[in-house]
Design a protein around this motif. Structure first.
Motif, PDB file in Angstrom:
ATOM      1  N   THR A 141       6.405  10.620  -0.737  1.00  0.00           N
ATOM      2  CA  THR A 141       5.750   9.415  -0.205  1.00  0.00           C
ATOM      3  C   THR A 141       5.680   8.348  -1.297  1.00  0.00           C
ATOM      4  O   THR A 141       5.903   7.160  -1.041  1.00  0.00           O
ATOM      5  N   LYS A 142       5.400   8.770  -2.536  1.00  0.00           N
ATOM      6  CA  LYS A 142       5.392   7.812  -3.657  1.00  0.00           C
ATOM      7  C   LYS A 142       6.771   7.191  -3.845  1.00  0.00           C
ATOM      8  O   LYS A 142       6.895   6.040  -4.256  1.00  0.00           O
ATOM      9  N   ALA A 143       7.796   7.992  -3.555  1.00  0.00           N
ATOM     10  CA  ALA A 143       9.168   7.512  -3.720  1.00  0.00           C
ATOM     11  C   ALA A 143       9.594   6.609  -2.562  1.00  0.00           C
ATOM     12  O   ALA A 143      10.745   6.175  -2.503  1.00  0.00           O
ATOM     13  N   GLY A 144       8.683   6.364  -1.629  1.00  0.00           N
ATOM     14  CA  GLY A 144       8.992   5.468  -0.503  1.00  0.00           C
ATOM     15  C   GLY A 144       9.770   6.136   0.613  1.00  0.00           C
ATOM     16  O   GLY A 144      10.239   5.473   1.536  1.00  0.00           O
ATOM     17  N   ALA A 145       9.882   7.473   0.545  1.00  0.00           N
ATOM     18  CA  ALA A 145      10.634   8.182   1.592  1.00  0.00           C
ATOM     19  C   ALA A 145       9.798   8.293   2.860  1.00  0.00           C
ATOM     20  O   ALA A 145       8.582   8.100   2.850  1.00  0.00           O
ATOM     21  N   VAL A 146      10.480   8.628   3.942  1.00  0.00           N
ATOM     22  CA  VAL A 146       9.806   8.943   5.204  1.00  0.00           C
ATOM     23  C   VAL A 146       9.833  10.463   5.306  1.00  0.00           C
ATOM     24  O   VAL A 146      10.909  11.060   5.351  1.00  0.00           O
ATOM     25  N   VAL A 147       8.658  11.069   5.323  1.00  0.00           N
ATOM     26  CA  VAL A 147       8.599  12.533   5.209  1.00  0.00           C
ATOM     27  C   VAL A 147       8.501  13.202   6.578  1.00  0.00           C
ATOM     28  O   VAL A 147       7.790  12.721   7.467  1.00  0.00           O
ATOM     29  N   ILE A 148       9.212  14.297   6.692  1.00  0.00           N
ATOM     30  CA  ILE A 148       9.107  15.165   7.880  1.00  0.00           C
ATOM     31  C   ILE A 148       8.638  16.514   7.352  1.00  0.00           C
ATOM     32  O   ILE A 148       9.407  17.229   6.689  1.00  0.00           O
TER      33      ILE A 148
ATOM     34  N   LEU B 167       0.851  -1.192   0.000  1.00  0.00           N
ATOM     35  CA  LEU B 167       0.000   0.000   0.000  1.00  0.00           C
ATOM     36  C   LEU B 167       0.882   1.235   0.000  1.00  0.00           C
ATOM     37  O   LEU B 167       1.809   1.339   0.803  1.00  0.00           O
ATOM     38  N   ASN B 168       0.591   2.168  -0.889  1.00  0.00           N
ATOM     39  CA  ASN B 168       1.289   3.452  -0.858  1.00  0.00           C
ATOM     40  C   ASN B 168       0.216   4.533  -0.717  1.00  0.00           C
ATOM     41  O   ASN B 168      -0.621   4.723  -1.612  1.00  0.00           O
ATOM     42  N   ALA B 169       0.237   5.208   0.418  1.00  0.00           N
ATOM     43  CA  ALA B 169      -0.847   6.155   0.724  1.00  0.00           C
ATOM     44  C   ALA B 169      -0.949   7.253  -0.327  1.00  0.00           C
ATOM     45  O   ALA B 169      -2.055   7.681  -0.690  1.00  0.00           O
ATOM     46  N   ALA B 170       0.183   7.712  -0.856  1.00  0.00           N
ATOM     47  CA  ALA B 170       0.146   8.825  -1.819  1.00  0.00           C
ATOM     48  C   ALA B 170      -0.491   8.379  -3.129  1.00  0.00           C
ATOM     49  O   ALA B 170      -1.193   9.164  -3.784  1.00  0.00           O
ATOM     50  N   VAL B 171      -0.256   7.142  -3.514  1.00  0.00           N
ATOM     51  CA  VAL B 171      -0.886   6.628  -4.733  1.00  0.00           C
ATOM     52  C   VAL B 171      -2.402   6.564  -4.533  1.00  0.00           C
ATOM     53  O   VAL B 171      -3.186   6.923  -5.425  1.00  0.00           O
ATOM     54  N   GLU B 172      -2.820   6.144  -3.333  1.00  0.00           N
ATOM     55  CA  GLU B 172      -4.259   6.071  -3.048  1.00  0.00           C
ATOM     56  C   GLU B 172      -4.918   7.442  -3.167  1.00  0.00           C
ATOM     57  O   GLU B 172      -6.072   7.556  -3.558  1.00  0.00           O
ATOM     58  N   LEU B 173      -4.166   8.489  -2.817  1.00  0.00           N
ATOM     59  CA  LEU B 173      -4.760   9.830  -2.778  1.00  0.00           C
ATOM     60  C   LEU B 173      -4.679  10.551  -4.125  1.00  0.00           C
ATOM     61  O   LEU B 173      -5.218  11.636  -4.273  1.00  0.00           O
ATOM     62  N   THR B 174      -3.992   9.939  -5.106  1.00  0.00           N
ATOM     63  CA  THR B 174      -3.843  10.619  -6.404  1.00  0.00           C
ATOM     64  C   THR B 174      -4.231   9.673  -7.553  1.00  0.00           C
ATOM     65  O   THR B 174      -5.367   9.696  -8.002  1.00  0.00           O
ATOM     66  N   ASP B 175      -3.298   8.797  -7.975  1.00  0.00           N
ATOM     67  CA  ASP B 175      -3.556   7.919  -9.125  1.00  0.00           C
ATOM     68  C   ASP B 175      -4.858   7.123  -8.948  1.00  0.00           C
ATOM     69  O   ASP B 175      -5.646   6.999  -9.891  1.00  0.00           O
ATOM     70  N   VAL B 176      -5.058   6.598  -7.750  1.00  0.00           N
ATOM     71  CA  VAL B 176      -6.261   5.789  -7.518  1.00  0.00           C
ATOM     72  C   VAL B 176      -7.520   6.659  -7.634  1.00  0.00           C
ATOM     73  O   VAL B 176      -8.543   6.223  -8.156  1.00  0.00           O
ATOM     74  N   MET B 177      -7.426   7.905  -7.202  1.00  0.00           N
ATOM     75  CA  MET B 177      -8.589   8.795  -7.311  1.00  0.00           C
ATOM     76  C   MET B 177      -8.907   9.089  -8.778  1.00  0.00           C
ATOM     77  O   MET B 177     -10.069   9.172  -9.172  1.00  0.00           O
TER      78      MET B 177
ATOM     79  N   LYS C 288      10.186  15.312 -16.829  1.00  0.00           N
ATOM     80  CA  LYS C 288       9.933  13.901 -16.535  1.00  0.00           C
ATOM     81  C   LYS C 288       8.561  13.448 -17.030  1.00  0.00           C
ATOM     82  O   LYS C 288       7.651  14.252 -17.218  1.00  0.00           O
ATOM     83  N   PRO C 289       8.412  12.123 -17.219  1.00  0.00           N
ATOM     84  CA  PRO C 289       7.104  11.601 -17.637  1.00  0.00           C
ATOM     85  C   PRO C 289       6.057  11.720 -16.523  1.00  0.00           C
ATOM     86  O   PRO C 289       6.405  11.797 -15.349  1.00  0.00           O
ATOM     87  N   VAL C 290       4.785  11.694 -16.953  1.00  0.00           N
ATOM     88  CA  VAL C 290       3.705  11.849 -15.957  1.00  0.00           C
ATOM     89  C   VAL C 290       3.296  10.512 -15.338  1.00  0.00           C
ATOM     90  O   VAL C 290       2.399  10.471 -14.506  1.00  0.00           O
ATOM     91  N   ARG C 291       3.917   9.456 -15.756  1.00  0.00           N
ATOM     92  CA  ARG C 291       3.661   8.176 -15.084  1.00  0.00           C
ATOM     93  C   ARG C 291       4.868   7.835 -14.233  1.00  0.00           C
ATOM     94  O   ARG C 291       6.010   8.011 -14.646  1.00  0.00           O
ATOM     95  N   PHE C 292       4.593   7.329 -13.039  1.00  0.00           N
ATOM     96  CA  PHE C 292       5.676   6.936 -12.136  1.00  0.00           C
ATOM     97  C   PHE C 292       5.252   5.642 -11.460  1.00  0.00           C
ATOM     98  O   PHE C 292       4.133   5.557 -10.928  1.00  0.00           O
ATOM     99  N   GLN C 293       6.109   4.656 -11.539  1.00  0.00           N
ATOM    100  CA  GLN C 293       5.803   3.396 -10.861  1.00  0.00           C
ATOM    101  C   GLN C 293       6.170   3.591  -9.389  1.00  0.00           C
ATOM    102  O   GLN C 293       7.344   3.559  -9.030  1.00  0.00           O
ATOM    103  N   ALA C 294       5.146   3.815  -8.566  1.00  0.00           N
ATOM    104  CA  ALA C 294       5.431   4.144  -7.160  1.00  0.00           C
ATOM    105  C   ALA C 294       6.158   2.987  -6.496  1.00  0.00           C
ATOM    106  O   ALA C 294       5.980   1.825  -6.858  1.00  0.00           O
ATOM    107  N   ILE C 295       6.965   3.348  -5.516  1.00  0.00           N
ATOM    108  CA  ILE C 295       7.696   2.323  -4.775  1.00  0.00           C
ATOM    109  C   ILE C 295       6.674   1.422  -4.076  1.00  0.00           C
ATOM    110  O   ILE C 295       5.673   1.887  -3.529  1.00  0.00           O
ATOM    111  N   ASP C 296       6.969   0.134  -4.133  1.00  0.00           N
ATOM    112  CA  ASP C 296       6.024  -0.868  -3.641  1.00  0.00           C
ATOM    113  C   ASP C 296       6.128  -0.972  -2.111  1.00  0.00           C
ATOM    114  O   ASP C 296       6.722  -1.904  -1.571  1.00  0.00           O
ATOM    115  N   THR C 297       5.566   0.007  -1.425  1.00  0.00           N
ATOM    116  CA  THR C 297       5.681   0.030   0.034  1.00  0.00           C
ATOM    117  C   THR C 297       4.669  -0.909   0.669  1.00  0.00           C
ATOM    118  O   THR C 297       3.628  -1.213   0.082  1.00  0.00           O
TER     119      THR C 297
END
Ligand code: 3SK
Length: 513
Positions: free
Chosen positions: A82-89, A8-18, A155-164
């Motif tokens: 978040t899509k890149a699998g980073a831990v954000v502060i 599950l990648n929360a950022a993907v859920e809030l963008t691509d999935v929407m 950059k391209p508008v498609r990004f294979q999000a990190i498989d978190t």
């Protein structure tokens, strides 16, 4: 419970999935004079994510600090990282280099994305840092006129999000500890969705027709939930204000017919005053109040003016968002309400034992989104059996409703900000005129509490208005300006124990008569 897939990648859920769900043309973000649809936001975050991974070399688990005021670019950077699998502060724009450095050192932060308008303190923080190696600017005004924007545009508008995984850490929430040294708690990808699928769905009944507005910084999880996660999870729109003063909020509420507002009682009071001069808040269907306790009269006045309840709630960075709240169909004055489904709350005594209804003690809470401190020591002291012991004292009544009593530590709650008294003291003590000082919170009609400093002067220093102003300016230049003492009292000595410890509670008692 909540049932999310393992990956599950929360950022993907809030963008691509929407977008995939058909919300591509809906407005997602409004800010800095522009409106962006879900499709535009998705493309933007995918391009940024490419730049973060391909050009900056960000890898899963790397910690990435974002420094910005509330604007669409900040949301895009947070989603991209978040899509890149980073831990954000996420960090507040008012923080000074010293405060940023304490974040960088606690979380061993290697990358920072910074609004170019806020670069000075960031650069000062990065200078000679053992951890922070890459600082990149982005254009907070969304004109794409900074290094990160230029990298992303190619950059391209498609990004294979990190498989978190759903329980990979996505976010570190920072707050001031009561000593001023920051503490951080870890939140998983799934936690970001739980607060939406729990609180926002159950209590606020958010739909895709909602328009969100509010003042808390996105760096504060109250703001990140209320102004980014909640709207994006349901296909709604978020309006983002770099300066969310009450007049600015009123303008946006009127212009976009905002429906859900997140702010603190101080701002609601100012907005109600403005109603007398014609401010039109009639579009708001939900007024959420948190960050400070909601005084009964403010709740009553809102009810009288709008016919709707103001929803008081309490959350914590430790738990990510609100866990006790009033409800549209169940609300009371001077009462924080009952736990959100999935959370448990209780009141405990100084020995850690549960207290019966009617007795004052510390509030403890347990639930799916916390509490996991970064680095060991706090976990042992403040989390017992999964229960997070908060810094607030509460009473639970016989019907299971929670009522705020007082803070249990040196944190001052002013206009929705948590301010650590000892941190303000340290800043004051760095001024040559200050020999000793003690900082307390004193009640204030507008701000809930204000910071008051009791100062013993060094020999030769002259008390008076000029020195008050000089000390206030000195604090504003040393730590985030919102922490400065609005009141300074010059005293000849401070109350102390036999062993020389300053008794701040005595200063508070004197204040309270
Ligand atoms: O009540 C608070 O201060 C709070 C803290 C973090 C997240 C949400 C809220 C309401």
């Amino acid at each position: 419970g909540f049932d999310y897939p393992d990956r599950l990648n929360a950022a993907v859920e809030l963008t691509d999935v929407m977008v995939a769900k058909g919300f591509g043309d809906h407005t997602a973000l409004i800010g800095n004079g522009r409106r962006r649809t879900y499709k535009e936001l998705t493309d933007w975050t995918n391009r940024l994510a490419h730049a973060l991974v391909d050009d900056l070399g960000i890898r899963p688990g790397n910690r990435v600090l974002i420094r910005s005021a509330n604007n669409p670019a900040m949301v895009a950077c947070w989603l991209a990282a978040t899509k890149a699998g980073a831990v954000v502060i996420n960090s507040m724009p008012m923080l000074r280099a010293g405060e940023l450095r304490s974040y960088v050192e606690l979380a061993e932060i290697a990358f920072a994305l910074c609004d170019t308008r806020l670069m000075d303190e960031m650069t000062a923080c990065a200078k000679d840092s053992a951890f922070l190696k890459t600082v990149v600017g982005f254009d907070g005004t969304s004109n794409h006129d900074a290094e990160l924007d230029r990298l992303a545009l190619e950059k391209p508008v498609r990004f294979q999000a990190i498989d978190t995984a759903q329980d990979d850490v996505a976010l570190l929430g920072f707050t001031s500890g009561s000593t001023g040294a920051p503490k951080a708690t870890m939140h998983f990808h799934r936690d970001l969705l739980i607060i939406a699928d729990g609180y926002a769905r159950e209590i606020l009944n958010v739909t895709d027709t909602d328009v969100f507005i509010g003042s808390p910084p996105l760096a504060f999880t109250f703001g990140l939930g209320g102004l980014a996660i909640f709207p994006l999870r349901f296909g709604a729109a978020a309006t983002l204000l770099e300066n969310a003063s009450p007049p600015n909020m009123i303008d946006i509420i009127e212009k976009y017919r905002a429906t859900v507002c997140f702010t603190a009682p101080t701002a609601y009071r100012a907005m109600m005053k403005a109603m007398d001069e014609g401010a039109d808040l009639s579009s708001l269907r939900a007024a959420v109040s948190a960050g400070e306790t909601l005084p009964g009269p403010v709740y009553e006045e809102w009810m009288a003016r709008t016919g709707k309840p103001m929803l008081d709630g309490i959350g914590a960075t430790e738990m990510l968002h609100i866990f006790i709240t009033n409800r549209f169909d169940d609300h009371r004055p001077a009462c924080t309400g009952r736990p959100v489904t999935g959370y448990e709350a209780k009141v405990i005594g100084s020995d850690g034992q549960d207290l019966p209804a009617g007795e004052i003690g510390r509030l403890a809470v347990r639930g799916p989104t916390g509490c996991r401190y970064l680095r060991g020591a706090r976990q042992a002291d403040y989390v017992q059996d999964g229960w997070n012991i908060s810094g607030d004292t509460f009473v639970m009544d016989a019907e299971g409703y929670f009522h705020f009593s007082a803070r249990n530590d040196d944190i001052i709650l002013s206009s929705g900000y948590n301010i650590a008294g000892p941190e303000v003291e340290a800043a004051l003590l760095a001024h040559a005129a200050v020999a000793e000082c003690a900082v307390i919170g004193v009640p204030d009609d507008d701000r809930g509490e204000i910071v008051q400093a009791h100062v013993v002067l060094s020999t030769g220093a002259e008390p008076g208005e000029a020195l008050t102003k000089e000390l206030q300016d000195h604090v504003k230049a040393t730590i985030a300006p919102y922490k400065y003492p609005r009141s300074i009292v010059f005293v000849s000595d401070l109350p102390k124990t036999e062993t020389g410890k300053i008794q701040r509670f005595r200063l508070r008692q004197t204040r309270n008569g």
